[in-house]
Design a protein around this motif. Structure first.
Motif, PDB file in Angstrom:
ATOM      1  N   GLU A 291      38.426  33.212  47.265  1.00  0.00           N
ATOM      2  CA  GLU A 291      39.342  32.444  48.094  1.00  0.00           C
ATOM      3  C   GLU A 291      38.738  32.121  49.454  1.00  0.00           C
ATOM      4  O   GLU A 291      37.994  32.925  50.009  1.00  0.00           O
ATOM      5  N   HIS A 319      45.668  32.055  40.715  1.00  0.00           N
ATOM      6  CA  HIS A 319      45.453  33.222  41.583  1.00  0.00           C
ATOM      7  C   HIS A 319      44.809  32.785  42.909  1.00  0.00           C
ATOM      8  O   HIS A 319      45.311  33.102  43.992  1.00  0.00           O
ATOM      9  N   HIS A 323      46.131  32.530  47.213  1.00  0.00           N
ATOM     10  CA  HIS A 323      45.465  33.154  48.367  1.00  0.00           C
ATOM     11  C   HIS A 323      45.447  32.249  49.608  1.00  0.00           C
ATOM     12  O   HIS A 323      45.177  32.735  50.704  1.00  0.00           O
ATOM     13  N   GLU A 353      45.871  41.448  46.854  1.00  0.00           N
ATOM     14  CA  GLU A 353      45.346  41.048  45.550  1.00  0.00           C
ATOM     15  C   GLU A 353      46.365  41.250  44.423  1.00  0.00           C
ATOM     16  O   GLU A 353      46.482  40.415  43.540  1.00  0.00           O
ATOM     17  N   TYR A 426      44.587  45.495  41.460  1.00  0.00           N
ATOM     18  CA  TYR A 426      45.029  44.202  40.897  1.00  0.00           C
ATOM     19  C   TYR A 426      46.207  44.405  39.934  1.00  0.00           C
ATOM     20  O   TYR A 426      47.312  43.931  40.202  1.00  0.00           O
TER      21      TYR A 426
HETATM   22 ZN    ZN Z   1      42.178  37.511  44.589  1.00  0.00          ZN
END
Ligand code: ZN
Ligand code: ZN
Length: 640
Positions: A291, A319, A323, A353, A426
């Motif tokens: 990101e 995902h 971010h 995350e 995660y």
């Molecule tokens: Zn990430």
């Protein structure tokens, strides 16, 4: 502590305070901003994988500095293990530039470039003697042959870099404005997330941190597709090293759907334009997502035309784009400005995350790319992964965050027991996000949600906070801040929740959370064969090798170790292909002879098989779900 010790500590404290203020003055004198810092990047021999970097520095007029330190970061933001990028630096040199009018022709300038003395002072720092000079130039080469959001690659096909892995900063001058000039090989075109015009080769950045937040691709043959959402411009840059199977136009349309779903939750993003830099590496090795403020680097190991690659790409897109808000702008307090001499430690990666992972999946549903079943199946898999991991009972979400530098792609020279003791922030953070979201929706009868918690956090810590440093707008949050905001939005006290499930290792209250939405969690013995605590190293293709031995398992009781090569089971030879099938022919309580090769010796031992140790979890609809519960579920899935 006795009185004498206390008084001498007090005296020491006064002396230290004095020294601290003195050194603050002297370093302020030394660290007045440089007049200019210019980076020049070239790549004259792509096949050598050597980027060539020149840094031109002009010191302030009355700078008292007798030396300048040039330092290579040990790591770079977004990947939290230490990689020591200095290991790929070579041929560091420094020169001064002395120019004076020529005696024979006073209107002309005569310049000399005598070398300056350079001393390497540690593993990441080169010190250049600047006594009495105003302008200097350093140059070095840096090797890069990894296609990754963390490292850099230069080869005959392209240059793709992550700035932190190739650019040094001037110590104590990271806040100073910098200029970047890139000289591409003939016929290669430059693209990054900070383009003002098509043929741009020059950029001005407010500081070094923002320069290295701008990953860049340089190649003759990347493709460029664009779309607009809410007046913001989006570019999808694709560099494919394999067959695309005609799927690129559909991919761009689906990326646009994800952008629409995520901006619908957050409101308009802060930028005018954003760039997806996507590589299909087709090497089965390279894979990453990273990101940045106005761009992301996504690298898929397959070719776009191959089975599964399309969906994996959208997963990473959902995902990484999330971010834009969560991590890049709304960030843990430790996240910038960065100290690149040591790894960064935060307790908040399960938010940064993990919750991003949660929304990455939810957004595929809200964008219409998944149906309800696909989302529930994905969350069921994550629960199965976490609840079967031995580390779940030993490592909390906050401990996992603090262990990021050991977990996030970290190279390990020594063997570790992390497979038994750790979990990843995660999936653990994803499940915390899921449970927290459903509980807030349930307890407020749908009036609030985790979406609202995230928007509140963004507003309080980014949009409305005064800048805490030169680095970026706003200030970072602590996990206590998140706990407070979630409690306020949800209208109930979350201190017990945080103590038990986030700072502690208790199993999340799935039953309560799912019940609010008329769902429940089924648990059954896994269909996957019993493995007696032996994890196979599937990367070793020509042997049946033990990668992991689970603590407390029959494999550990039998004395098996990581690295053992399994030869036979029940006195019959076994291979990678038939080992688990062979083991599944036995039942609990059976004693099975096993022989392994270890250090040139063959060792015979006995596995005493235990009870099944893996369970599968499945989120299911309750038959007696009420209309209210169904309405809450629909709102969750559609993002209302
Ligand atoms: Zn990430
Ligand atoms: Zn490329």
């Amino acid at each position: 502590m006795n009185r004498f010790v206390r008084e001498s500590l007090l005296r020491l404290a006064i002396v230290l305070t004095f020294l601290a203020s003195f050194s603050a003055i002297s370093s302020a004198q030394q660290d007045q901003p440089l007049r200019s810092v210019t980076y020049r990047l070239s790549m004259p021999r792509p096949v050598s994988h050597l980027f060539e970097v020149v840094i031109e520095v002009e010191l302030a007029k009355d700078s008292p500095a007798s030396s300048l330190d040039f330092q290579m970061p040990k790591w770079s933001p977004g990947r939290y293990s230490v990689f020591d990028f200095a290991r790929n630096v070579q041929e560091f040199k420094a020169f001064t530039l002395n120019c004076s009018p020529r005696s024979d022709a006073p209107s002309s300038i005569n310049c000399q470039v005598p070398p300056l003395s350079v001393a390497r002072i540690d593993d990441q720092t080169w010190r250049v003697d600047t006594q009495g000079i105003r302008r200097l130039t350093v140059n070095y080469k840096v090797f890069g042959n990894d296609l990754s959001g963390t490292f850099s690659q230069l080869d005959s096909r392209h240059a793709n870099y992550n700035g932190g892995s190739i650019f040094m900063y001037v110590v104590n001058h990271k806040p100073d404005p910098v200029k970047l000039l890139i000289e591409p090989p003939t016929g290669w075109r430059i693209i990054n997330g900070r383009m003002d015009r098509a043929d741009q080769r020059e950029w001005q950045f407010p500081n070094y941190d923002l320069m290295i937040d701008t990953p860049t691709e340089i190649a003759p043959d990347w493709t460029d597709e664009q779309f607009e959402v809410d007046g913001k411009h989006y570019r999808v840059i694709v560099h494919s090293f394999g067959d695309e199977g005609g799927k690129r136009p559909a991919l761009v349309r689906d990326i646009e759907k994800i952008v629409r779903a995520e901006t619908a939750m957050w409101g308009p993003p802060e930028f005018d334009s954003y760039t997806f830099l996507i590589h299909f590496a087709a090497d089965d090795i390279s894979g990453d997502g990273m990101e940045h403020l106005t761009s992301t680097q996504i690298i898929e190991p397959g070719a776009l035309g191959e089975e599964g690659v399309y969906g994996d790409t959208l997963d990473t897109v959902a995902h990484e784009f999330f971010h834009v808000w969560n991590v890049k702008r709304l960030r843990p307090v430790e996240f910038g400005p960065w100290d690149f001499t040591r790894s960064v430690s935060t307790r908040g990666l399960w938010i940064a995350e993990g919750i991003t992972n949660y929304y990455g999946h939810i957004m595929r549903r809200r964008a219409g790319l998944w149906d309800d079943t696909a989302l529930l199946r994905r969350e069921s898999q994550t629960i199965t992964e976490i609840e079967n991991a031995p580390g779940s009972h030993l490592m909390s979400a906050e401990d996992s965050s603090l262990s990021a530098s050991f977990l996030d792609g970290a190279p390990h020279a020594q063997r570790t027991n992390l497979a038994n003791t750790s979990i990843s922030y995660y999936p653990k953070g994803e499940l915390i996000g899921l449970v927290l979201d459903l509980m807030i929706r349930g307890k407020t009868s749908g009036k609030a949600s985790l979406d609202e918690v995230m928007r509140h956090m963004y507003d309080e810590f980014y949009l409305q906070s005064p800048n805490a440093s030169y680095y970026l707008r706003g200030r970072g949050y602590t996990t206590e801040d998140f706990e407070r905001v979630a409690s306020e939005v949800g209208g109930f006290d979350l201190s017990g929740f945080f103590r038990r499930y986030i700072r502690g290792v208790e199993m999340l209250p799935y039953d309560e959370a799912f019940a609010y939405l008329g769902l429940h969690l089924a648990r059954e013995q896994a269909r996957q064969p019993y493995n007696a605590g032996i994890g196979i190293d599937w990367d070793k293709t020509n042997s049946l090798t033990v990668a992991v031995v689970r603590n407390g398992s029959p494999a550990e009781d039998a004395g098996l170790q990581e690295g053992d090569e399994i030869i036979s089971l029940g006195r019959k030879n076994v291979t990678r292909e038939n080992f688990l099938v062979s083991l599944s022919r036995y039942k609990q309580g059976d004693r099975v002879a096993i022989s392994v090769k270890r250090n040139r010796r063959t060792i015979q031992t006995t596995l005493v098989l235990g009870p099944p140790e893996r369970f599968e979890y499945r989120i299911e609809e309750r038959k007696d779900a009420t209309p209210e519960q169904k309405a809450l579920r629909a709102a969750w899935l559609k993002g209302a």
